[in-house]
Design a protein around this motif. Structure first.
Motif, PDB file in Angstrom:
ATOM      1  N   THR A 243      30.224  26.253  42.521  1.00  0.00           N
ATOM      2  CA  THR A 243      30.190  26.683  43.729  1.00  0.00           C
ATOM      3  C   THR A 243      29.913  25.735  44.898  1.00  0.00           C
ATOM      4  N   PRO A 244      30.865  25.425  45.931  1.00  0.00           N
ATOM      5  CA  PRO A 244      30.519  24.372  46.897  1.00  0.00           C
ATOM      6  C   PRO A 244      28.877  24.647  47.512  1.00  0.00           C
ATOM      7  N   LEU A 245      28.508  25.792  47.530  1.00  0.00           N
ATOM      8  CA  LEU A 245      27.101  25.822  47.803  1.00  0.00           C
ATOM      9  C   LEU A 245      26.142  25.325  47.233  1.00  0.00           C
ATOM     10  N   MET A 246      26.283  24.836  45.765  1.00  0.00           N
ATOM     11  CA  MET A 246      25.385  24.214  44.942  1.00  0.00           C
ATOM     12  C   MET A 246      26.195  23.344  44.092  1.00  0.00           C
ATOM     13  N   PRO A 247      26.909  22.200  44.550  1.00  0.00           N
ATOM     14  CA  PRO A 247      27.939  21.574  43.699  1.00  0.00           C
ATOM     15  C   PRO A 247      27.358  20.892  42.454  1.00  0.00           C
ATOM     16  N   ASP A 248      26.185  20.555  42.460  1.00  0.00           N
ATOM     17  CA  ASP A 248      25.596  19.800  41.376  1.00  0.00           C
ATOM     18  C   ASP A 248      25.163  20.952  40.256  1.00  0.00           C
ATOM     19  N   LEU A 249      25.412  22.111  40.440  1.00  0.00           N
ATOM     20  CA  LEU A 249      24.818  23.081  39.372  1.00  0.00           C
ATOM     21  C   LEU A 249      26.011  23.304  38.544  1.00  0.00           C
ATOM     22  N   PRO A 250      25.831  23.001  37.168  1.00  0.00           N
ATOM     23  CA  PRO A 250      27.061  23.275  36.310  1.00  0.00           C
ATOM     24  C   PRO A 250      27.331  24.947  36.014  1.00  0.00           C
ATOM     25  N   THR A 251      28.502  25.046  35.697  1.00  0.00           N
ATOM     26  CA  THR A 251      28.796  26.486  35.299  1.00  0.00           C
ATOM     27  C   THR A 251      28.347  26.829  33.894  1.00  0.00           C
ATOM     28  N   VAL A 252      28.005  28.055  33.462  1.00  0.00           N
ATOM     29  CA  VAL A 252      27.455  28.573  32.268  1.00  0.00           C
ATOM     30  C   VAL A 252      28.454  27.908  31.021  1.00  0.00           C
ATOM     31  N   ALA A 253      29.779  28.091  31.383  1.00  0.00           N
ATOM     32  CA  ALA A 253      30.759  27.615  30.345  1.00  0.00           C
ATOM     33  C   ALA A 253      30.776  26.202  30.089  1.00  0.00           C
ATOM     34  N   GLU A 254      30.431  25.135  31.115  1.00  0.00           N
ATOM     35  CA  GLU A 254      30.040  23.905  31.019  1.00  0.00           C
ATOM     36  C   GLU A 254      28.845  23.562  30.208  1.00  0.00           C
ATOM     37  N   ALA A 255      27.908  24.385  30.596  1.00  0.00           N
ATOM     38  CA  ALA A 255      26.540  24.093  29.993  1.00  0.00           C
ATOM     39  C   ALA A 255      26.261  24.902  28.507  1.00  0.00           C
ATOM     40  N   GLY A 256      27.214  25.282  27.978  1.00  0.00           N
ATOM     41  CA  GLY A 256      27.066  25.602  26.609  1.00  0.00           C
ATOM     42  C   GLY A 256      27.665  26.976  25.939  1.00  0.00           C
ATOM     43  N   VAL A 257      28.154  27.725  27.119  1.00  0.00           N
ATOM     44  CA  VAL A 257      28.880  29.007  26.525  1.00  0.00           C
ATOM     45  C   VAL A 257      30.390  29.100  26.756  1.00  0.00           C
ATOM     46  N   PRO A 258      31.113  28.586  26.007  1.00  0.00           N
ATOM     47  CA  PRO A 258      32.327  28.252  26.391  1.00  0.00           C
ATOM     48  C   PRO A 258      33.186  29.684  26.692  1.00  0.00           C
ATOM     49  N   GLY A 259      34.060  29.408  27.634  1.00  0.00           N
ATOM     50  CA  GLY A 259      34.948  30.597  28.114  1.00  0.00           C
ATOM     51  C   GLY A 259      34.221  31.709  28.914  1.00  0.00           C
ATOM     52  N   TYR A 260      32.978  31.589  29.255  1.00  0.00           N
ATOM     53  CA  TYR A 260      32.230  32.302  30.034  1.00  0.00           C
ATOM     54  C   TYR A 260      32.695  32.277  31.312  1.00  0.00           C
ATOM     55  N   ASP A 261      32.764  33.529  32.005  1.00  0.00           N
ATOM     56  CA  ASP A 261      33.187  33.588  33.371  1.00  0.00           C
ATOM     57  C   ASP A 261      33.203  34.795  33.990  1.00  0.00           C
ATOM     58  N   TYR A 262      32.098  34.912  34.814  1.00  0.00           N
ATOM     59  CA  TYR A 262      31.832  36.131  35.717  1.00  0.00           C
ATOM     60  C   TYR A 262      32.146  36.025  37.059  1.00  0.00           C
ATOM     61  N   ALA A 263      32.685  36.783  37.762  1.00  0.00           N
ATOM     62  CA  ALA A 263      33.024  36.621  39.156  1.00  0.00           C
ATOM     63  C   ALA A 263      33.060  38.002  39.694  1.00  0.00           C
ATOM     64  N   SER A 264      32.278  38.310  40.612  1.00  0.00           N
ATOM     65  CA  SER A 264      32.033  39.335  41.429  1.00  0.00           C
ATOM     66  C   SER A 264      32.905  39.373  42.765  1.00  0.00           C
ATOM     67  N   TRP A 265      34.121  39.946  42.712  1.00  0.00           N
ATOM     68  CA  TRP A 265      34.955  39.577  43.787  1.00  0.00           C
ATOM     69  C   TRP A 265      34.906  40.858  45.002  1.00  0.00           C
ATOM     70  N   ILE A 266      35.441  40.381  46.097  1.00  0.00           N
ATOM     71  CA  ILE A 266      35.412  41.427  47.204  1.00  0.00           C
ATOM     72  C   ILE A 266      36.636  41.495  47.797  1.00  0.00           C
ATOM     73  N   GLY A 267      37.245  42.603  48.138  1.00  0.00           N
ATOM     74  CA  GLY A 267      38.479  42.862  48.835  1.00  0.00           C
ATOM     75  C   GLY A 267      38.677  43.888  49.434  1.00  0.00           C
ATOM     76  N   ILE A 268      39.991  43.959  50.024  1.00  0.00           N
ATOM     77  CA  ILE A 268      40.158  45.385  50.780  1.00  0.00           C
ATOM     78  C   ILE A 268      41.507  45.979  50.080  1.00  0.00           C
ATOM     79  N   VAL A 269      41.522  47.539  50.197  1.00  0.00           N
ATOM     80  CA  VAL A 269      42.450  48.318  49.644  1.00  0.00           C
ATOM     81  C   VAL A 269      42.501  49.208  50.656  1.00  0.00           C
ATOM     82  N   ALA A 270      43.829  50.070  50.210  1.00  0.00           N
ATOM     83  CA  ALA A 270      44.183  51.207  51.134  1.00  0.00           C
ATOM     84  C   ALA A 270      44.523  52.426  50.163  1.00  0.00           C
ATOM     85  N   PRO A 271      44.584  53.537  50.557  1.00  0.00           N
ATOM     86  CA  PRO A 271      45.039  54.482  49.811  1.00  0.00           C
ATOM     87  C   PRO A 271      46.414  54.336  49.333  1.00  0.00           C
ATOM     88  N   LYS A 272      47.055  54.721  48.085  1.00  0.00           N
ATOM     89  CA  LYS A 272      48.216  54.568  47.865  1.00  0.00           C
ATOM     90  C   LYS A 272      49.066  55.108  48.680  1.00  0.00           C
TER      91      LYS A 272
END
Length: 337
Positions: A243-272
């Protein structure tokens, strides 16, 4: 191995970080809607149903967007936070509303990816909604109590293995973003911790700072003051990218758990069934406002990373994220509280 959804999401993050002009703008599939609206839509106020706790990081992100979106559309947008049944009541209200563009939904992966896999909900997380645009991700940190001799992910893993069954992690409840992130970590690293659920992410973070538990994953916006004051120690970032907010902090994947990726996303939807006019107009304005300096500053101040993804790409990502959460929940035997 990274999934197609993970690769797509990471590509979008790199595009945003590089400030390129091609930010995954999607072509909207055209169809005939019985609720087609005039080209001058909107002509009166819009309700943004946000079934997320008022003041939460996700709610802050939606409000930051709607404030500017209202200016761009020329009509007021009223944010409503119905949080009953963990937010599923509000989401169902949107799914059942008239698809005329005057009721939209600010949502996240918990509402559309996790809860429908954890319990029976009255809506279909994919078929009941039409995606308009993803707007942000919440950088999530892996944290430990600073009293522990742990300064990075490898040290955490070694400590867990040296104290089997003893370390505790906190979360805002079963199926919360904090719980899902740690469950994925346990599976990827081959470790097991005790889960201590609290009544919310903030309470869980305070519990960690007080030494009631040993570690947790939590959105940076929720814990940044505790990290800055030294009451919590951040050792990694959960996403595929730093994250640009803490650029020196490694990702979990970089730090020893290959393939780890958790993302909490936010978006906008409408009724179908909502018209192309609404989807095209709102998604266009969302992409534009995510270049707005005031919006970007507001995001940064709250620990939020801007992330635009157009309607078609968001729809594809939502469907794949739903399947991904289904596997996480099934494999871990996670049960609703």
């Amino acid at each position: 191995m990274p999934t197609e959804a993970t690769t797509q999401f990471a590509a979008a993050r790199r595009a945003r970080a590089a400030h390129t002009a091609a930010l995954l703008t999607a072509t909207v599939i055209t169809f005939t809607s019985p609720y087609a609206v005039a080209e001058d839509w909107p002509t009166h106020s819009i309700t943004m149903v946000t079934p997320l706790a008022a003041g939460s990081a996700a709610d802050v992100a939606i409000r930051a967007v709607t404030d500017k979106l209202a200016e761009r559309l020329g009509q007021a947008i009223v944010v409503d936070n119905p949080t009953g049944a963990s937010g599923t009541i509000g989401a169902d209200r949107v799914a059942r509303s008239t698809p005329d563009g005057y009721t939209l939904c600010g949502c996240n992966n918990t509402i559309l990816g996790v809860l429908p896999n954890l319990r029976k909900v009255p809506y279909d997380p994919v078929k009941s909604f039409r995606p308009i645009g993803m707007v942000a991700v919440l950088p999530t940190l892996l944290l430990v109590n600073p009293a522990l001799p742990i300064h990075n992910t490898q040290e955490l893993l070694a400590y867990v293995k040296a104290h089997p069954g003893q370390l505790k992690y906190s979360s805002g409840g079963v199926g919360s973003p904090q719980d899902i992130a740690m469950t994925m970590f346990e599976a990827g690293a081959g470790v097991q911790l005790q889960h201590i659920p609290y009544k919310g992410a903030s309470q869980a973070a305070v519990g960690l700072a007080a030494g009631e538990v040993d570690t947790m994953f939590c959105a940076i916006g929720t814990v940044l003051p505790l990290v800055k004051s030294g009451k919590l120690r951040a050792i990694a970032v959960a996403g595929a990218q730093r994250t640009p907010l803490m650029p020196d902090l490694p990702t979990v994947a970089e730090a020893g758990v290959p393939g780890y990726d958790y993302a909490s996303w936010i978006g906008i939807v409408a009724p179908k069934g909502v018209s192309d006019t609404v989807v095209n107009k709102v998604s266009h304005e969302l992409e534009g406002l995510l270049h707005d300096p005031a919006t970007l500053k507001r995001f940064a101040d709250q620990g939020i990373d801007p992330m635009y993804m157009g309607p078609a790409d968001m729809g594809s990502y939502m469907a794949q994220d739903y399947q991904r959460m289904a596997k996480v929940i099934k494999d871990s035997h996670m049960a609703a509280e």
